[in-house]
Write a protein that holds these residues in place. Structure first.
Motif, PDB file in Angstrom:
ATOM      1  N   MET A   1       0.843  -1.179   0.000  1.00 47.06           N
ATOM      2  CA  MET A   1       0.000   0.000   0.000  1.00 47.06           C
ATOM      3  C   MET A   1       0.888   1.242   0.000  1.00 47.06           C
ATOM      4  N   THR A   2       0.557   2.204  -0.857  1.00 46.08           N
ATOM      5  CA  THR A   2       1.353   3.422  -0.925  1.00 46.08           C
ATOM      6  C   THR A   2       0.930   4.393   0.166  1.00 46.08           C
ATOM      7  N   ASP A   3       1.808   5.334   0.451  1.00 43.46           N
ATOM      8  CA  ASP A   3       1.542   6.355   1.464  1.00 43.46           C
ATOM      9  C   ASP A   3       0.807   7.529   0.834  1.00 43.46           C
ATOM     10  N   VAL A   4      -0.512   7.438   0.769  1.00 43.80           N
ATOM     11  CA  VAL A   4      -1.322   8.494   0.182  1.00 43.80           C
ATOM     12  C   VAL A   4      -1.927   9.313   1.314  1.00 43.80           C
ATOM     13  N   GLN A   5      -1.684  10.623   1.277  1.00 46.68           N
ATOM     14  CA  GLN A   5      -2.222  11.486   2.309  1.00 46.68           C
ATOM     15  C   GLN A   5      -3.597  11.994   1.874  1.00 46.68           C
TER      16      GLN A   5
END
Length: 61
Positions: A1-5
């Motif tokens: 999972m990517t670090d999406v803000q």
């Protein structure tokens, strides 16, 4: 999972707009920037910040 803000703190919004925290709270209180409460913390979605920026661009003719 990517670090999406998804949500930003008021401080992050202030830094992004290069304005003070108090001014961000004023904009939120006036309804110019939409925000949510998560627990006792006020957060602004990245999308709400984009919408505010678009509104500024459209009125800055």
């Amino acid at each position: 999972m990517t670090d999406v803000q998804i949500f930003l703190t008021v401080e992050e919004v202030a830094k992004a707009l290069r304005i003070g925290r108090t001014r961000v709270f004023d904009l939120i209180a006036k309804g110019e920037i939409k925000s949510v409460l998560i627990g006792r913390s006020r957060r602004v979605s990245v999308e709400a910040l984009r919408q505010y920026a678009k509104k500024l661009e459209s009125t800055a003719a």
